[in-house]
Design a protein around this motif. Structure first.
Motif, PDB file in Angstrom:
ATOM      1  N   ARG A  92       0.844  -1.199   0.000  1.00  0.00           N
ATOM      2  CA  ARG A  92       0.000   0.000   0.000  1.00  0.00           C
ATOM      3  C   ARG A  92       0.881   1.252   0.000  1.00  0.00           C
ATOM      4  O   ARG A  92       0.543   2.262  -0.621  1.00  0.00           O
ATOM      5  CB  ARG A  92      -0.886  -0.061   1.249  1.00  0.00           C
ATOM      6  CG  ARG A  92      -1.790   1.128   1.452  1.00  0.00           C
ATOM      7  CD  ARG A  92      -2.574   0.944   2.740  1.00  0.00           C
ATOM      8  NE  ARG A  92      -3.416   2.099   3.013  1.00  0.00           N
ATOM      9  CZ  ARG A  92      -4.157   2.226   4.122  1.00  0.00           C
ATOM     10  NH1 ARG A  92      -4.185   1.279   5.026  1.00  0.00           N
ATOM     11  NH2 ARG A  92      -4.903   3.292   4.308  1.00  0.00           N
ATOM     12  N   ASN A  99       2.030   1.915  14.865  1.00  0.00           N
ATOM     13  CA  ASN A  99       1.116   0.905  14.316  1.00  0.00           C
ATOM     14  C   ASN A  99       1.193   0.804  12.785  1.00  0.00           C
ATOM     15  O   ASN A  99       0.897  -0.224  12.210  1.00  0.00           O
ATOM     16  CB  ASN A  99      -0.330   1.177  14.755  1.00  0.00           C
ATOM     17  CG  ASN A  99      -0.842   2.499  14.249  1.00  0.00           C
ATOM     18  OD1 ASN A  99      -0.081   3.412  13.964  1.00  0.00           O
ATOM     19  ND2 ASN A  99      -2.147   2.611  14.128  1.00  0.00           N
ATOM     20  N   TYR A 100       1.593   1.912  12.154  1.00  0.00           N
ATOM     21  CA  TYR A 100       1.861   1.908  10.712  1.00  0.00           C
ATOM     22  C   TYR A 100       3.209   2.607  10.508  1.00  0.00           C
ATOM     23  O   TYR A 100       3.259   3.705   9.940  1.00  0.00           O
ATOM     24  CB  TYR A 100       0.781   2.659   9.946  1.00  0.00           C
ATOM     25  CG  TYR A 100      -0.505   1.897   9.715  1.00  0.00           C
ATOM     26  CD1 TYR A 100      -0.666   1.095   8.583  1.00  0.00           C
ATOM     27  CD2 TYR A 100      -1.556   1.989  10.606  1.00  0.00           C
ATOM     28  CE1 TYR A 100      -1.848   0.417   8.363  1.00  0.00           C
ATOM     29  CE2 TYR A 100      -2.746   1.302  10.393  1.00  0.00           C
ATOM     30  CZ  TYR A 100      -2.881   0.515   9.270  1.00  0.00           C
ATOM     31  OH  TYR A 100      -4.049  -0.165   9.050  1.00  0.00           O
ATOM     32  N   GLU A 149       2.172   5.088   7.417  1.00  0.00           N
ATOM     33  CA  GLU A 149       1.727   6.425   7.827  1.00  0.00           C
ATOM     34  C   GLU A 149       2.879   7.418   7.818  1.00  0.00           C
ATOM     35  O   GLU A 149       2.672   8.602   7.585  1.00  0.00           O
ATOM     36  CB  GLU A 149       1.070   6.357   9.200  1.00  0.00           C
ATOM     37  CG  GLU A 149      -0.261   5.648   9.139  1.00  0.00           C
ATOM     38  CD  GLU A 149      -1.367   6.429   9.801  1.00  0.00           C
ATOM     39  OE1 GLU A 149      -1.235   6.709  10.994  1.00  0.00           O
ATOM     40  OE2 GLU A 149      -2.350   6.743   9.129  1.00  0.00           O
ATOM     41  N   ARG A 169      -5.389   0.524  15.627  1.00  0.00           N
ATOM     42  CA  ARG A 169      -5.502   1.434  14.475  1.00  0.00           C
ATOM     43  C   ARG A 169      -6.185   2.691  14.996  1.00  0.00           C
ATOM     44  O   ARG A 169      -7.133   2.592  15.775  1.00  0.00           O
ATOM     45  CB  ARG A 169      -6.356   0.814  13.370  1.00  0.00           C
ATOM     46  CG  ARG A 169      -5.739  -0.394  12.713  1.00  0.00           C
ATOM     47  CD  ARG A 169      -6.803  -1.210  12.004  1.00  0.00           C
ATOM     48  NE  ARG A 169      -7.507  -0.479  10.980  1.00  0.00           N
ATOM     49  CZ  ARG A 169      -8.823  -0.433  10.867  1.00  0.00           C
ATOM     50  NH1 ARG A 169      -9.604  -1.069  11.722  1.00  0.00           N
ATOM     51  NH2 ARG A 169      -9.390   0.266   9.895  1.00  0.00           N
ATOM     52  N   CYS A 170      -5.720   3.845  14.521  1.00  0.00           N
ATOM     53  CA  CYS A 170      -6.391   5.058  14.992  1.00  0.00           C
ATOM     54  C   CYS A 170      -7.845   5.033  14.541  1.00  0.00           C
ATOM     55  O   CYS A 170      -8.713   5.589  15.201  1.00  0.00           O
ATOM     56  CB  CYS A 170      -5.661   6.302  14.502  1.00  0.00           C
ATOM     57  SG  CYS A 170      -5.602   6.437  12.725  1.00  0.00           S
ATOM     58  N   THR A 171      -8.109   4.363  13.410  1.00  0.00           N
ATOM     59  CA  THR A 171      -9.466   4.312  12.876  1.00  0.00           C
ATOM     60  C   THR A 171     -10.307   3.166  13.460  1.00  0.00           C
ATOM     61  O   THR A 171     -11.461   2.996  13.058  1.00  0.00           O
ATOM     62  CB  THR A 171      -9.417   4.139  11.347  1.00  0.00           C
ATOM     63  OG1 THR A 171      -8.500   3.094  11.070  1.00  0.00           O
ATOM     64  CG2 THR A 171      -8.999   5.395  10.633  1.00  0.00           C
ATOM     65  N   GLN A 202     -12.369   3.507   8.541  1.00  0.00           N
ATOM     66  CA  GLN A 202     -11.075   3.221   7.923  1.00  0.00           C
ATOM     67  C   GLN A 202     -10.533   4.456   7.234  1.00  0.00           C
ATOM     68  O   GLN A 202     -11.277   5.394   6.961  1.00  0.00           O
ATOM     69  CB  GLN A 202     -11.195   2.080   6.910  1.00  0.00           C
ATOM     70  CG  GLN A 202     -12.143   2.375   5.773  1.00  0.00           C
ATOM     71  CD  GLN A 202     -12.483   1.142   4.948  1.00  0.00           C
ATOM     72  OE1 GLN A 202     -12.118   0.037   5.300  1.00  0.00           O
ATOM     73  NE2 GLN A 202     -13.182   1.332   3.860  1.00  0.00           N
ATOM     74  N   ARG A 203      -9.242   4.405   6.957  1.00  0.00           N
ATOM     75  CA  ARG A 203      -8.598   5.532   6.279  1.00  0.00           C
ATOM     76  C   ARG A 203      -8.837   5.467   4.768  1.00  0.00           C
ATOM     77  O   ARG A 203      -9.078   6.462   4.120  1.00  0.00           O
ATOM     78  CB  ARG A 203      -7.102   5.506   6.575  1.00  0.00           C
ATOM     79  CG  ARG A 203      -6.352   6.563   5.812  1.00  0.00           C
ATOM     80  CD  ARG A 203      -4.880   6.606   6.196  1.00  0.00           C
ATOM     81  NE  ARG A 203      -4.196   7.585   5.380  1.00  0.00           N
ATOM     82  CZ  ARG A 203      -3.136   8.270   5.740  1.00  0.00           C
ATOM     83  NH1 ARG A 203      -2.602   8.065   6.911  1.00  0.00           N
ATOM     84  NH2 ARG A 203      -2.581   9.144   4.939  1.00  0.00           N
ATOM     85  N   PHE A 219      -8.709  12.190   4.618  1.00  0.00           N
ATOM     86  CA  PHE A 219      -8.540  11.573   5.938  1.00  0.00           C
ATOM     87  C   PHE A 219      -8.207  12.692   6.916  1.00  0.00           C
ATOM     88  O   PHE A 219      -7.168  13.328   6.797  1.00  0.00           O
ATOM     89  CB  PHE A 219      -7.407  10.548   5.869  1.00  0.00           C
ATOM     90  CG  PHE A 219      -7.103   9.883   7.188  1.00  0.00           C
ATOM     91  CD1 PHE A 219      -8.112   9.279   7.925  1.00  0.00           C
ATOM     92  CD2 PHE A 219      -5.807   9.848   7.680  1.00  0.00           C
ATOM     93  CE1 PHE A 219      -7.841   8.664   9.144  1.00  0.00           C
ATOM     94  CE2 PHE A 219      -5.522   9.229   8.895  1.00  0.00           C
ATOM     95  CZ  PHE A 219      -6.536   8.634   9.622  1.00  0.00           C
TER      96      PHE A 219
HETATM   97  O1  G3H Z   1      -3.874   4.177  12.541  1.00  0.00           O
HETATM   98  C1  G3H Z   1      -4.537   4.795  11.714  1.00  0.00           C
HETATM   99  C2  G3H Z   1      -4.497   4.461  10.268  1.00  0.00           C
HETATM  100  O2  G3H Z   1      -4.495   5.579   9.444  1.00  0.00           O
HETATM  101  C3  G3H Z   1      -5.613   3.597   9.911  1.00  0.00           C
HETATM  102  O3  G3H Z   1      -5.596   3.261   8.600  1.00  0.00           O
HETATM  103  O4  G3H Z   1      -7.948   2.539   8.452  1.00  0.00           O
HETATM  104  O5  G3H Z   1      -6.317   1.892   6.726  1.00  0.00           O
HETATM  105  O6  G3H Z   1      -6.182   0.894   8.999  1.00  0.00           O
HETATM  106  P1  G3H Z   1      -6.578   2.069   8.168  1.00  0.00           P
END
Ligand code: G3H
Length: 536
Positions: free
Chosen positions: A136, A183-184, A188, A314-316, A472-473, A480
């Motif tokens: 990704r 986490n990313y 990210e 995940r923040c999301t 989700q992002r 976002f």
């Molecule tokens: O941790 C936050 C991320 O931006 C979440 O991305 O929704 O693709 O897992 P995602």
């Protein structure tokens, strides 16, 4: 968990192995990889292995604990490369900068296996998700190049309004500090780093707290593919290194994905905060609302992945579920059944979902949240809920959750799932209105009128309202962002190019004299800015 959870060393498949001990001393300043002779920071994997003397946590390597001195040297290099906007990089044509990034992408792809394996070992992300993160990220860089070409094409023309002609282009902001989350740690971080670079800014990049070693295989590519000083990579304690950078007042851009407390503490250190643009992705407590007429199969499936993919880190992630009282029993039964089927294990195991957690002290923190909820009247509803084995925390469903409990407010960022029963549609609305966070939410239901009311109640509260879909992002072309303590600025492939740049225009009254001057500049290609050259 049983002691079988963690593997024997010899049971680890060859494809998931990393070199025995990665002692990293290198860091990148001004186009040179320097070797650090000072203190090192050990990198402890969340993974334990069974040995003759019992379970042992794998220490997989170490990273340099640089001081403020090296951090400031990195900043000086970035400042010199930017050279008040007169450096080679900020003045380079868009197509030339794209070529540098394309060269990097080729080199980055060569490191896929090692980076993916380090993602598994450093942060415990499953192999499938680690591969997804890597791919990704490569796609994001490609999409960024495409979006920049598009932006440049649109800027390659003149506009005329009220007798004034002008050409508008986006130009860099200056020196950027980019910091990503654990986490990313690849994705990210690179979704701010590459837009910053490609728009002509110079960068100091400090990798996340965990997921640090995985940047090491890319250091040579960064060194070789960008001019000296354009990208500088430092390591060490945030307070010491980043604090010193802020205090200089030389940072023009602060791109940070982390906690709002961390962002506040750092921003305050800049002596002229108005001169520093912040792009922040921060905490969130995204709720899901499950209405009586929701398609239960879909709601349960989306809530399982929404709450528990990458262990809820995940923040999301969906971090609190509001379920209507009329369907809460059915939802809980189905949700608990579904999570019982999730496989817990090592990141490389096929089909694994739940894995050990990388943050030291995290299982204690989660236990604290669970104990507090139990003391305030909640119960654990799923078999094995609340079980801890070193870095492993078994998914834990708490019910009924109410506003006396910490889990109602705090972002758990882990596999604890609070369920709040509700009667009146007003209850989730009040929760969102009073929350400190405002990233996203999900609504599950089929009654269009009821959903429409909720959409209107929430549209000024959060950045994205998801219908019958988890938060989700992606897709990365979608904006976002978040409100309140959840974010500052909007990211997407195209938006990121905008946030790391500013529009500058050349304008003139449309007189014959001015037309002649501009015509000559264009015809003779006398300016890099004022040009109608078109990128194909
Ligand atoms: O941790 C936050 C991320 O931006 C979440 O991305 O929704 O693709 O897992 P995602």
């Amino acid at each position: 968990m049983t002691p079988e959870f963690f593997p024997l060393e010899e049971a680890i498949p060859a494809s998931a192995r990393i070199p025995d001990y990665l002692e990293q001393r290198e860091y990148l300043i001004n186009g040179k990889l320097r070797s650090w002779a000072g203190e090192l920071n050990p990198v402890a994997s969340p993974i334990f292995v069974k040995t003759a003397s019992g379970l042992t946590q794998k220490i997989i390597g170490s990273t340099p604990l640089l001081t403020s001195r090296e951090a400031l040297e990195a900043l000086d290099a970035a400042v010199a490369a930017y050279d008040l906007g007169h450096g080679a990089w900020p003045r380079m044509t868009v197509i030339e900068r794209i070529e540098h990034v394309e060269r990097f992408l080729v080199r980055m792809r060569e490191q896929r296996t090692l980076v993916v394996n380090l993602l598994m070992w450093e942060i415990g992300k499953s192999q499938k998700d680690s591969e997804k993160e890597f791919d990704r990220t490569c796609d994001y860089i490609l999409d960024t190049i495409r979006a920049l070409k598009e932006l440049d094409r649109n800027s390659s023309r003149f506009i005329e309004e009220q007798g004034i002609m002008g050409q508008i282009r986006r130009v860099p902001l200056g020196v950027a500090l980019c910091m990503g989350p654990y986490n990313y740690p690849l994705n990210e971080t690179f979704t701010t780093l590459f837009p910053a670079l490609i728009m002509g800014n110079t960068v100091v990049f400090k990798p996340a707290k965990y997921g640090v070693l995985l940047i090491r295989p890319l250091l040579e590519a960064f060194r070789d593919c960008f001019p000296p000083g354009v990208i500088n990579i430092i390591y060490g304690r945030g307070r010491e290194t980043v604090g010193a950078l802020m205090e200089t007042g030389k940072l023009d851009v602060f791109a940070f994905i982390g906690t709002n407390k961390g962002a506040n503490d750092l921003k305050k250190l800049h002596p002229k905060p108005h001169r520093m643009k912040a792009i922040l992705g921060l905490d969130a407590k995204n709720p899901a609302i499950i209405l009586p007429d929701a398609d239960m199969d879909n709601a349960v499936a989306e809530c399982v992945t929404g709450t528990l993919s990458f262990n809820g880190q995940r923040c999301t992630a969906l971090k609190i579920l509001f379920v209507h009282k009329t369907v809460v029993a059915e939802f809980i039964k189905r949700y608990c059944e579904a999570i019982t089927r999730l496989k817990a294990g090592m990141p490389w195991e096929p089909g694994v979902s739940i894995t050990p957690l990388p943050e030291p002290g995290k299982t204690d923190y989660l236990k604290g949240l669970v104990d507090d909820a139990l003391a305030n009247g909640a119960r654990i509803l799923n078999p094995g809920g609340g079980t801890i084995d070193r870095t492993y925390f078994h998914p834990t469903v708490l019910f009924p959750v109410n506003d006396k409990m910490r889990i109602y407010y705090e972002e758990q960022f882990g596999p604890v799932v609070p369920i709040v029963p509700f009667d009146s549609d007003e209850e989730p609305v009040r929760y969102v209105l009073n929350s400190h966070f405002g990233q996203q939410l999900s609504i599950f239901g089929t009654d269009s009128k009821r959903i429409a009311r909720y959409i209107d109640d929430f549209s000024n509260q959060v950045g994205r309202i998801n219908l019958n879909t988890q938060c989700q992002r992606g897709p990365d072309s979608f904006p976002f962002n978040g409100r309140k303590d959840s974010a500052e600025g909007t990211l997407s492939v195209a938006d990121a190019l905008r946030v790391f740049s500013i529009r500058t225009l050349v304008a003139a009254k449309t007189t014959e004299g001015n037309k002649k001057i501009v015509g000559q500049i264009l015809r003779n290609r006398e300016s890099a800015f004022l040009t109608t050259d078109y990128i194909f």
